[in-house]
Structure formats: structure tokens, C-alpha cells
Design a protein around this motif. Structure first.
Motif, PDB file in Angstrom:
ATOM      1  N   MET A  13       0.672  -1.307  -0.161  1.00  0.00           N
ATOM      2  CA  MET A  13      -0.223  -0.110  -0.141  1.00  0.00           C
ATOM      3  C   MET A  13       0.864   1.233   0.035  1.00  0.00           C
ATOM      4  N   LYS A  14       0.304   2.250  -0.101  1.00  0.00           N
ATOM      5  CA  LYS A  14       0.735   3.789  -0.156  1.00  0.00           C
ATOM      6  C   LYS A  14       1.518   3.791   1.173  1.00  0.00           C
ATOM      7  N   TRP A  15       2.892   4.568   1.024  1.00  0.00           N
ATOM      8  CA  TRP A  15       3.483   4.624   2.573  1.00  0.00           C
ATOM      9  C   TRP A  15       2.880   5.601   3.400  1.00  0.00           C
ATOM     10  N   TRP A  16       1.779   6.656   2.732  1.00  0.00           N
ATOM     11  CA  TRP A  16       1.096   7.464   3.496  1.00  0.00           C
ATOM     12  C   TRP A  16      -0.273   7.294   3.948  1.00  0.00           C
ATOM     13  N   GLY A  17      -0.865   6.048   3.360  1.00  0.00           N
ATOM     14  CA  GLY A  17      -2.555   6.006   3.410  1.00  0.00           C
ATOM     15  C   GLY A  17      -2.616   4.664   3.054  1.00  0.00           C
ATOM     16  N   TRP A  18      -3.961   4.523   2.860  1.00  0.00           N
ATOM     17  CA  TRP A  18      -4.470   3.039   2.652  1.00  0.00           C
ATOM     18  C   TRP A  18      -4.609   2.775   1.166  1.00  0.00           C
ATOM     19  N   GLY A  19      -4.422   1.500   0.866  1.00  0.00           N
ATOM     20  CA  GLY A  19      -4.841   1.050  -0.471  1.00  0.00           C
ATOM     21  C   GLY A  19      -3.712   1.649  -1.585  1.00  0.00           C
ATOM     22  N   VAL A  20      -4.057   1.532  -2.880  1.00  0.00           N
ATOM     23  CA  VAL A  20      -2.945   1.898  -3.774  1.00  0.00           C
ATOM     24  C   VAL A  20      -3.230   2.988  -4.573  1.00  0.00           C
ATOM     25  N   GLU A  21      -2.197   3.522  -5.297  1.00  0.00           N
ATOM     26  CA  GLU A  21      -2.150   4.825  -6.058  1.00  0.00           C
ATOM     27  C   GLU A  21      -3.334   4.907  -7.165  1.00  0.00           C
ATOM     28  N   TYR A  95       5.238   1.215   9.809  1.00  0.00           N
ATOM     29  CA  TYR A  95       3.993   1.237  10.619  1.00  0.00           C
ATOM     30  C   TYR A  95       2.956   0.123   9.806  1.00  0.00           C
ATOM     31  N   GLY A  96       1.676   0.308  10.416  1.00  0.00           N
ATOM     32  CA  GLY A  96       0.437  -0.200   9.873  1.00  0.00           C
ATOM     33  C   GLY A  96      -0.222   0.870   9.390  1.00  0.00           C
ATOM     34  N   LYS A  97      -1.660   0.814   9.483  1.00  0.00           N
ATOM     35  CA  LYS A  97      -2.309   1.673   8.944  1.00  0.00           C
ATOM     36  C   LYS A  97      -3.291   2.492   9.959  1.00  0.00           C
ATOM     37  N   SER A  98      -3.172   2.583  11.094  1.00  0.00           N
ATOM     38  CA  SER A  98      -4.257   3.112  12.061  1.00  0.00           C
ATOM     39  C   SER A  98      -4.187   4.606  11.953  1.00  0.00           C
ATOM     40  N   VAL A 206     -12.433 -20.080   1.117  1.00  0.00           N
ATOM     41  CA  VAL A 206     -12.043 -19.924   2.638  1.00  0.00           C
ATOM     42  C   VAL A 206     -13.179 -19.241   3.328  1.00  0.00           C
ATOM     43  N   GLY A 207     -13.883 -18.428   2.688  1.00  0.00           N
ATOM     44  CA  GLY A 207     -14.929 -17.815   3.122  1.00  0.00           C
ATOM     45  C   GLY A 207     -14.445 -16.649   4.387  1.00  0.00           C
ATOM     46  N   HIS A 208     -13.185 -16.154   4.363  1.00  0.00           N
ATOM     47  CA  HIS A 208     -12.742 -15.302   5.358  1.00  0.00           C
ATOM     48  C   HIS A 208     -12.681 -14.086   4.379  1.00  0.00           C
ATOM     49  N   PHE A 209     -13.563 -12.941   4.999  1.00  0.00           N
ATOM     50  CA  PHE A 209     -13.531 -11.555   4.282  1.00  0.00           C
ATOM     51  C   PHE A 209     -13.422 -10.630   5.343  1.00  0.00           C
ATOM     52  N   PRO A 210     -12.122 -10.266   5.791  1.00  0.00           N
ATOM     53  CA  PRO A 210     -12.032  -8.969   6.843  1.00  0.00           C
ATOM     54  C   PRO A 210     -12.026  -7.771   6.283  1.00  0.00           C
ATOM     55  N   ASP A 211     -12.301  -6.587   6.792  1.00  0.00           N
ATOM     56  CA  ASP A 211     -12.210  -5.376   6.094  1.00  0.00           C
ATOM     57  C   ASP A 211     -11.182  -4.885   5.253  1.00  0.00           C
ATOM     58  N   SER A 212      -9.939  -5.679   5.901  1.00  0.00           N
ATOM     59  CA  SER A 212      -8.721  -5.384   5.210  1.00  0.00           C
ATOM     60  C   SER A 212      -8.531  -6.429   4.183  1.00  0.00           C
ATOM     61  N   PHE A 213      -9.282  -7.123   3.745  1.00  0.00           N
ATOM     62  CA  PHE A 213      -9.199  -8.342   2.692  1.00  0.00           C
ATOM     63  C   PHE A 213      -8.170  -7.922   1.572  1.00  0.00           C
ATOM     64  N   THR A 412     -14.031   1.425   3.044  1.00  0.00           N
ATOM     65  CA  THR A 412     -14.203   2.522   3.956  1.00  0.00           C
ATOM     66  C   THR A 412     -12.815   3.278   4.436  1.00  0.00           C
ATOM     67  N   PRO A 413     -11.721   2.298   4.491  1.00  0.00           N
ATOM     68  CA  PRO A 413     -10.560   3.119   4.973  1.00  0.00           C
ATOM     69  C   PRO A 413      -9.988   4.213   4.017  1.00  0.00           C
ATOM     70  N   TYR A 414     -10.741   4.259   2.852  1.00  0.00           N
ATOM     71  CA  TYR A 414     -10.168   5.339   1.952  1.00  0.00           C
ATOM     72  C   TYR A 414     -11.030   6.860   2.371  1.00  0.00           C
ATOM     73  N   ILE A 415     -12.176   6.442   3.046  1.00  0.00           N
ATOM     74  CA  ILE A 415     -12.911   7.697   3.588  1.00  0.00           C
ATOM     75  C   ILE A 415     -12.154   8.182   4.601  1.00  0.00           C
ATOM     76  N   ARG A 416     -11.415   7.565   5.601  1.00  0.00           N
ATOM     77  CA  ARG A 416     -10.700   7.876   6.727  1.00  0.00           C
ATOM     78  C   ARG A 416      -9.716   8.730   6.081  1.00  0.00           C
ATOM     79  N   ASP A 417      -8.776   8.309   5.123  1.00  0.00           N
ATOM     80  CA  ASP A 417      -7.679   8.987   4.413  1.00  0.00           C
ATOM     81  C   ASP A 417      -8.212  10.331   3.846  1.00  0.00           C
ATOM     82  N   PHE A 418      -9.163  10.437   3.286  1.00  0.00           N
ATOM     83  CA  PHE A 418      -9.920  11.580   2.809  1.00  0.00           C
ATOM     84  C   PHE A 418     -10.062  12.700   3.878  1.00  0.00           C
ATOM     85  N   LEU A 419     -10.783  12.219   4.999  1.00  0.00           N
ATOM     86  CA  LEU A 419     -11.090  12.967   6.092  1.00  0.00           C
ATOM     87  C   LEU A 419      -9.715  13.612   6.802  1.00  0.00           C
ATOM     88  N   LEU A 420      -8.723  12.764   6.737  1.00  0.00           N
ATOM     89  CA  LEU A 420      -7.475  13.106   7.457  1.00  0.00           C
ATOM     90  C   LEU A 420      -6.677  14.368   6.556  1.00  0.00           C
TER      91      LEU A 420
END
Length: 558
Positions: A13-21, A95-98, A206-213, A412-420
Motif C-alpha cells: 500500500m501507499k506509504w502515507w495511506g490506505w490502498g493503492v495509488e 507502521y501499519g495503517k491506524s 475459505v470464506g474469510h473476508f475481513p475489512d482489510s481483505f 471505508t478506509p479510503y474515507i478515513r484517509d480523505f478526512l485526514l
């Protein structure tokens, strides 16, 4: 740019936020979003306040501290092209992405970054790196997708030894499937989309789909005791994981995928949630299931959150398990509607009908329930749930909202980055508690957050919640909180609100985290959660396996 090791195909992911460029949230086609944000946290998105430009060259990055001898040994173990001390690679692995992570990295707050990033391609190479790290008295931190939000990745600030980030991204294959047993052997670095693509091609999931999938790995899921959006049906990762292979000092730990055992305290359970403290997970054997004949997600409205909780409780007592049982409180329902495009005429008519029935639309709550299986099984599920929804005053609103939820569930994490970018701080805390005090847990946590906002002089502050996973005895409550910080330092403000929420969890019979792990973010509440005696046992386990504190020190128990 999205960081990519130049010698291989592992992407981050981007060094400064969630997801890809190139992927970001925007509200041009969402007319209700800006008014909602203004009301919720006081940010005016209509002002000409462009997002901040992220410039990597402005960061101050500590020089790498790794001896030539250790560097030569690491290159000998995996190949020189898979060992790097590139600055952007090192920052990506810090870091992670908190919210705390993103605030610090954007502010160039980098007291300690990994000195070297290593990309093994085989289990034997992971074991070699483990042995080299112990022999050199270096620190080794496993890295999956980098999505963690509990402080489980960062090196201790005062650490003087060489820090190695061991990136598992090259170990991403589905090894094989035991179709008779319904078990799949999977390399630990397989990220969600790649894993499902490989399984789906052979008719399995596998049926496992966390928010961070989209940006997390099965090894990371195991290391943090992850839960997914369809865990009501498939189970949490603790239920899905049957066997593991772990590189530990002196040799691999091998736990065979047996259906059940009576072999003393469960070593498998020790590995689950261990966050790299006991070694490096290299392989997971997981339950897998045939792709269902039919899959549908239906939306429902309830007149109040209490009614929605009661309905979810009743559904949990049925003799089948829906794949998803989710209900948002009024605040989150309003947020969801604000992120939608223009309302349809049908929606406006529905809301008028509900008002005539006496509903207060400001208290209305949106729910999603998922069904999977054969066509007859899905029909039976829908019929039984329909009766429960009706009993609690709810109403079904069809597949349309469910389809939209399914398409946007990982965004949803993209919205968190937008607000930041606009000066708004937002993050999440989740817990689980028994049905008997779930309402108290919810209401008291809302009150605790609002009290913290009042003490900070934040007006308005925002907190919302949804129930996201149901069990026989209780459920998970997932809270999102947000506030505008203006010219103030947001981290002390964040600590105040986050701390109030976490303490409310403990005080009201909840756990410190349902599926985000402990890391450093939640460790202050560990002894209250599992008792001082429980913490003592955990510390003893870590000390016995890792007396030199070489494996991700400082996480979980400090």
C-alpha cells in the motif's frame, strides 16, 4: 507511488495511506456527504481546501544500522535481489495503517524504522533468516500486507539492535487442497484476493473476508486472530485454521491439521493471535468450502437499534447460520446514506410510508443479512429471518442496497484517509460481549466517547456503531469515531477518545478487541481483560520461546 520491491512482484500500500495509488474517495457524486460531515464533525468540505500533497522526499529517515556481515548472510540466505535497505521500502514496513500510524508517518515521526527488508521465497529461507536473526541478536518483525491498526508492526523506538522486516509476500501460493477433508494448504503470505482467486478456480472458498481483505494475508489473519464479514457462517480465523507451520528458533513448529485433539494446552491456540512473538508463520492449513450455489445479501430497516439487536439475537438462535448478520445504529445508518449517490424516488416513497407508520427516521437503522447455500436452503433462511424481522418491527427492502454494500464493503478506509487530508481524525475500536449486556455496552461506550469529546472541548464529535458478528452467547460491536482537530495536535486528542472507548469496553463486560489484535495500541487493557494471572502466563510463554526478545518485542504484553 505504491511501493514495489524493484526485484520482484510484491506490492504494498501507499506509504502515507490506505490502498493503492489512483484509488481514492471523492464526494462529487454524493450530494449528502458534505452536509453530513459538517453536521457530524464540523468540517466544511465546500471550502477551497485541497488535500495535502504527500511528498516522500520531505521525510527524515534514520540511517540503516546493519552490519556488512549480517547483510552478506541475509543475501546468502535468500539472494541479494531480495534484500533491500531502500528508504521507501523501510518506511512502508515501519507502521501499519491506524490513525496514529498515518499521523506519524505523514509528520515524518520515524524514531525507528527497520534497517533491512528481506523477502524469502521458501519456508527454508524463512527458517534461515530466523536462525540468523537469533545468532546476530537482531530483531525480526514479520510483515504480511501492512494493514494492521493495533501497533503490531512498528519497531520499539528505543531499540538499538538491527531490525529486520521479514516480508512474506513471495510466499503466496495455494499449495494443495485435500478435497475429501475440505482442507487447503496455503503459504502464509497469500493476500485475500490472490488466495480466493486460486481457490475459486478450483471451486472452493475459505470464506474469510475481513475489512482489510484486499491488503492482508492469511498469515496475518492467524497472527492477529482475525474475523471476517462472513464469519457467522464460516467462523473466525481461529475456527478456520486447523494446522500451521511456524519458523521458530532451532527449527520449524509443525501442527498437523487434525479435526480435534486432546494433547494438553493447545499450541495451535498459542500461535493464533501471537503477533510474531513466537516465530514466523510460514504455512496455514485452513478449512475450505465449496462455492455456494446461491449467494444473496438482503437489506432491512429497523425502527431502532435496540430492535435490530434483538432481531440479531433471535437470528443467532436459529438452527442455521446466515453468512452475514449486521445492523448499524442510527448514526452509522445516516453515514451510509450520506455516502450513497442521489436517492431514488422509491426510497423517498418508502421513507414517507415509514413516517406514516410512526417511524422516527432519525432513529431508523439499516441492516444487512447474507444467505448462502442451495436455492432451497437460502429460501428457507430468508423466510425464517423475515418472520424475525417482522416480529421486531422491521421491514425488508430487497437486494439493491445489499448489492451496493457487497461492492463497497472494503472501501471505508479510503474515507478515513480523505478526512485526514481535510483535518479530520477518524478511527475504529471493536469489542465483543454477551447478549445479556450488549445494550449497556453500546450505550455506555457512546456516552464515554461523548464525555471525552466534552472534556476536550470538541463540538461536535462523532461516534457510530454496528453489530458485525453474531455468536451463540453474544456479538461484536464495531465503533467508528471521528473529530476535527484544527490546529491542535490530534494524537493526544485521539488518545483521550480511544482510551475512553477502550475502558468502557472493559468496564461493561466487553473484550479489549474482537479481531484487531493487541499490539501496542490495546496492551494497556490486557491485564483487565484476561486478569493479571493471564498476563503472567502469556509473558512466561513468550520468555520461554524467545528469551532474547528477538521476535517482534514489545507487542501484546510489552
Amino acid at each position: 507511488m505504491t511501493a514495489t520491491n524493484p526485484q520482484n512482484s510484491v506490492k504494498h500500500m501507499k506509504w502515507w495511506g490506505w490502498g493503492v495509488e489512483g484509488v481514492a474517495f471523492h464526494f462529487d457524486d454524493k450530494p449528502k456527504f458534505a452536509p453530513f460531515v459538517k453536521k457530524a464533525v464540523g468540517l466544511d468540505l465546500t471550502k477551497n481546501n485541497p488535500p495535502k500533497v504527500q511528498d516522500f522526499s520531505q521525510l527524515t529517515i534514520p540511517a540503516a544500522k546493519v552490519s556488512d556481515d549480517l547483510l552478506t548472510q541475509l543475501k546468502g540466505a535468500v539472494g541479494s535481489e531480495y534484500v533491500t535497505s531502500d528508504d521507501e521500502e523501510r518506511v512502508v514496513h515501519t507502521y501499519g495503517k491506524s490513525l496514529r500510524d498515518l499521523l506519524r508517518v505523514r509528520a515524518s515521526d520515524l524514531p525507528r524504522v527497520p534497517d533491512v527488508v528481506v523477502y524469502p521465497g521458501e519456508e527454508d529461507e524463512v527458517q534461515a533468516i530466523v536462525d540468523l536473526a537469533v545468532a546476530a541478536d537482531a530483531v525480526l518483525i514479520p510483515f504480511g500486507g501492512g494493514s494492521n491498526i493495533s501497533g503490531s508492526l512498528e519497531p520499539p523506538a528505543a531499540e538499538t539492535r538491527t531490525v529486520i522486516s521479514l516480508d512474506m509476500g513471495r510466499l503466496s501460493k495455494l499449495i494443495d487442497i485435500d478435497e475429501e477433508a475440505g482442507l487447503a494448504r496455503i503459504q502464509a503470505g497469500a493476500q485475500g484476493p490472490d488466495l480466493e482467486e486460486q481457490l475459486n478456480a478450483r471451486g472452493w472458498t475459505v470464506g474469510h473476508f475481513p475489512d482489510s481483505f484486499n491488503h492482508s494475508t492469511i498469515g496475518g489473519w492467524v497472527a492477529t486472530r482475525s474475523s471476517g464479514m462472513q464469519s457467522d457462517k464460516y467462523g473466525d480465523i481461529a475456527d478456520i485454521t486447523r494446522g500451521v507451520r511456524v519458523a521458530t528458533p532451532g527449527g520449524p513448529l509443525v501442527l498437523r491439521p487434525l479435526p480435534s485433539t486432546s494433547t494438553g494446552p493447545s499450541v495451535r491456540e498459542m500461535i493464533l493471535g501471537s503477533e510474531g512473538r513466537l516465530g514466523v508463520i510460514t504455512e496455514v492449513t485452513a478449512h475450505v468450502h465449496r462455492l455456494p450455489d446461491e449467494r444473496v445479501i438482503l437489506a432491512y430497516f429497523f425502527p431502532t437499534f435496540d430492535a435490530g439487536l434483538e432481531a440479531m439475537h433471535d437470528i443467532s438462535l436459529l438452527d442455521f447460520r446466515p453468512s452475514i448478520t449486521r445492523v448499524s445504529d442510527a448514526g452509522e445508518t445516516g453515514f451510509t446514506m450520506a455516502t450513497a449517490k442521489k436517492s431514488s424516488a422509491g426510497q423517498a416513497i418508502l421513507f414517507k410510508v415509514l413516517q406514516r407508520r410512526g417511524w422516527d427516521l432519525d432513529k431508523m437503522c439499516l441492516s444487512f443479512i447474507g444467505y448462502e447455500g442451495t436455492k432451497s436452503h437460502v429460501s428457507r433462511q430468508q423466510a425464517e429471518v423475515k418472520e424475525i424481522v417482522k416480529k421486531h418491527g422491521g421491514i425488508g427492502v430487497g437486494k439493491g442496497p445489499g448489492v451496493l454494500y457487497d461492492q463497497k464493503k472494503f472501501d471505508t478506509p479510503y474515507i478515513r484517509d480523505f478526512l485526514l487530508d481535510w483535518g479530520g481524525a477518524a478511527d475504529v475500536s471493536e469489542t465483543a460481549g454477551p447478549w445479556s449486556n450488549l445494550k449497556d455496552l453500546y450505550y455506555n461506550t457512546i456516552e464515554a466517547a461523548n464525555d471525552a469529546y466534552a472534556e476536550l472541548g470538541v463540538d461536535p464529535g462523532w461516534i457510530m456503531c454496528h453489530l458485525s458478528h453474531s455468536y451463540h452467547s453474544g456479538a461484536c460491536l464495531y465503533f467508528t469515531f471521528a473529530f476535527a482537530y484544527g490546529d491542535q495536535d490530534p494524537i493526544p486528542m485521539y488518545d483521550k477518545v480511544k482510551g475512553a472507548i477502550q475502558q468502557s469496553f472493559i468496564d461493561n463486560g466487553g473484550t479489549l478487541s474482537h479481531h484487531h489484535a493487541v499490539g501496542t495500541e490495546h496492551s494497556p487493557w490486557l491485564a483487565q481483560d484476561i486478569s493479571p494471572a493471564g498476563t503472567k502466563i502469556m509473558k512466561g510463554l513468550f520468555a520461554a520461546v524467545d528469551p532474547g526478545r528477538n521476535f517482534n518485542p514489545g507487542k501484546i504484553t510489552g
